[in-house]
Design a protein around this motif. Structure first.
Motif, mmCIF file in Angstrom:
data_model
loop_
_atom_site.group_PDB
_atom_site.id
_atom_site.type_symbol
_atom_site.label_atom_id
_atom_site.label_comp_id
_atom_site.label_asym_id
_atom_site.label_seq_id
_atom_site.Cartn_x
_atom_site.Cartn_y
_atom_site.Cartn_z
ATOM 1 N N CYS A 140 -4.536 -1.654 -4.829
ATOM 2 C CA CYS A 140 -5.759 -1.378 -3.996
ATOM 3 C C CYS A 140 -5.375 -1.658 -2.517
ATOM 4 C CB CYS A 140 -6.727 -2.425 -4.534
ATOM 5 S SG CYS A 140 -6.335 -4.142 -4.183
ATOM 6 N N THR A 141 -6.185 -1.492 -1.666
ATOM 7 C CA THR A 141 -5.772 -1.898 -0.269
ATOM 8 C C THR A 141 -7.073 -2.717 0.065
ATOM 9 O OG1 THR A 141 -7.188 0.049 0.780
ATOM 10 C CG2 THR A 141 -4.973 0.553 0.078
ATOM 11 N N SER A 142 -7.342 -3.014 1.361
ATOM 12 C CA SER A 142 -8.553 -3.735 1.898
ATOM 13 C C SER A 142 -9.488 -3.043 1.798
ATOM 14 C CB SER A 142 -8.165 -4.632 3.011
ATOM 15 O OG SER A 142 -7.597 -4.009 3.960
ATOM 16 N N ASP A 147 -14.494 -1.988 -4.236
ATOM 17 C CA ASP A 147 -14.861 -0.856 -5.113
ATOM 18 C C ASP A 147 -14.051 -0.499 -6.394
ATOM 19 O OD1 ASP A 147 -16.781 0.037 -3.398
ATOM 20 O OD2 ASP A 147 -15.692 1.420 -2.506
ATOM 21 N N LEU A 148 -12.914 -0.567 -6.418
ATOM 22 C CA LEU A 148 -12.023 -0.421 -7.548
ATOM 23 C C LEU A 148 -12.144 -1.780 -8.575
ATOM 24 C CD1 LEU A 148 -8.408 0.714 -5.981
ATOM 25 C CD2 LEU A 148 -10.573 1.911 -6.680
ATOM 26 N N PRO A 313 0.429 3.062 -10.810
ATOM 27 C CA PRO A 313 -0.801 2.504 -10.220
ATOM 28 C C PRO A 313 -1.134 2.821 -8.867
ATOM 29 C CG PRO A 313 1.185 0.873 -10.314
ATOM 30 C CD PRO A 313 1.447 2.205 -10.943
ATOM 31 N N ILE A 314 -0.097 3.622 -8.237
ATOM 32 C CA ILE A 314 -0.648 4.142 -6.672
ATOM 33 C C ILE A 314 -1.485 5.450 -7.128
ATOM 34 C CG2 ILE A 314 -0.050 4.970 -4.736
ATOM 35 C CD1 ILE A 314 2.627 3.508 -4.967
ATOM 36 N N GLU A 319 -6.639 8.244 -7.517
ATOM 37 C CA GLU A 319 -7.593 9.069 -8.092
ATOM 38 C C GLU A 319 -8.962 8.139 -8.247
ATOM 39 O OE1 GLU A 319 -4.129 10.471 -11.102
ATOM 40 O OE2 GLU A 319 -5.701 9.195 -12.021
ATOM 41 N N MET A 320 -8.755 6.919 -8.305
ATOM 42 C CA MET A 320 -10.069 6.424 -8.438
ATOM 43 C C MET A 320 -10.836 5.769 -7.142
ATOM 44 S SD MET A 320 -9.162 3.194 -10.883
ATOM 45 C CE MET A 320 -10.585 2.087 -11.055
#
Ligand code: 13P
Ligand code: SF4
Length: 322
Positions: A140-142, A147-148, A313-314, A319-320
């Motif tokens: 994830c990113t910040s 959301d994820l 995972p990236i 996609e998500m």
């Protein structure tokens, strides 16, 4: 190293304008795209083909058809570009441009930590090495962390690494408990609460906007919390005319350019130091950008086994978060 005729012709000392000219020539010659993070020095942001936060930059790295990606940011960002583009040349102006979050989460120690929580779903912040990404279920990113996490089944236990401050903020926003790796960004932990309180008193109408990597005591004083791109967006859409900005000051360049009628105030570090500037991001300079294109180095290289594991995972993140 033997230089070609084109290379030697660029050896004369140059002013900023001349270096930019050289970079423009080289990027066309090498079919290179220049991607830059918001924490890069202003001159680099100004010449980049694209400037963005970690999520925007990984999307851009995935979609570019350039043969060469020159990534003006820190190592984990360029490494992510390489994971997504194994057949492209990915360059970084300075190979030493690391990140405390990534460096303080070595893959072997992370593996031991993870083994204690083998039933947990592993979500890693993009600020980590390829070897840690390879041990993760989701990146994830910040920008997309909340959301994820909200998209994951409620009964799933989650291990979150490597930023405990971002992790605690995500816990609050998503109302769920995460098992946290105890890492942090020392740049975002360097902001002085005392200096912030003084700035709030002096500028009572200013909105305090903060990056979630800041410590809890500072986030408690913020009116808005988000990734670099969300802070930039907030400065555009908010009715406030003044902002106290709690993140690396490189972003102020875009804020002042894109929202020229508003006032942006940076917060100093403890004892007035300028340690709020990320020393790793600032290793990249215009000269090093030019030299990277000239010599096609330093290149990002990743073990193929690790790359393939880190890619999953990236891809899931991209996609998500579409
Ligand atoms: P952003 O994804 O918000 O740009 O943050 C990257 C980073 O390294 C913050 O310190
Ligand atoms: Fe890493 Fe902090 Fe620099 Fe961001 S600001 S790149 S988290 S050291």
């Amino acid at each position: 190293m033997t230089l070609t005729a084109t290379e030697t012709s660029f050896k004369a000392p140059s002013s900023t304008a001349l270096i930019v000219e050289e970079i423009n020539f080289l990027r066309r010659e090498k079919n290179a795209v220049i991607l830059a993070h918001y924490y890069q020095e202003s001159d680099i942001q100004d010449l980049a083909d694209f400037v963005g936060d970690s999520l925007d930059l990984s999307r851009k790295a995935k979609s570019t058809d350039a043969e060469v990606i020159l990534f003006c940011g820190v190592h984990f960002m360029a490494e992510t570009a390489k994971i997504l583009n194994p057949n492209k040349t990915v360059l970084i102006p300075d190979l030493e441009a690391g990140c405390t979050l990534s460096d303080d989460c070595p893959a072997d120690e992370f593996e031991q930590f993870r083994s204690k929580y083998s039933d947990h779903f592993v979500v890693s912040y993009i600020n980590c090495s390829a070897a840690v990404k390879a041990q993760s279920d989701l990146i994830c990113t910040s920008s997309n962390a909340v959301d994820l996490i909200n998209k994951l089944p409620k009964d799933r236990q989650i291990l979150f690494a490597p930023d405990k401050n971002l992790g605690r903020w995500v816990e609050k926003q998503s109302n769920r408990k995460l098992t946290l790796w105890p890492g942090s960004c020392y740049v975002h932990e360097a902001f002085s609460e005392e200096a912030l309180l003084k700035l709030i008193t002096k500028n009572p109408d200013a909105e305090v906007i903060a990056h979630p990597e800041c410590e809890q005591n500072l986030l408690d004083l913020a009116n808005f919390i988000g990734s670099t791109s969300k802070l930039l967006e907030r400065s555009k859409i908010s009715s406030s005319k003044e902002f106290i900005v709690l993140t690396e000051p490189g972003i102020l360049h875009q804020m002042r350019n894109q929202v020229p009628d508003k006032l942006f105030i940076e917060v100093p570090g403890m004892d007035g130091c300028s340690c709020n500037a990320c020393p790793y991001m600032r290793l990249n300079t215009l000269e090093k950008v030019r030299d990277a294109l000239l010599t096609m180095s330093p290149k990002i290289e990743i073990d193929e086994g690790i790359r393939l594991k880190a890619l999953e995972p990236i891809k899931r993140m991209l996609e998500m978060s579409n």
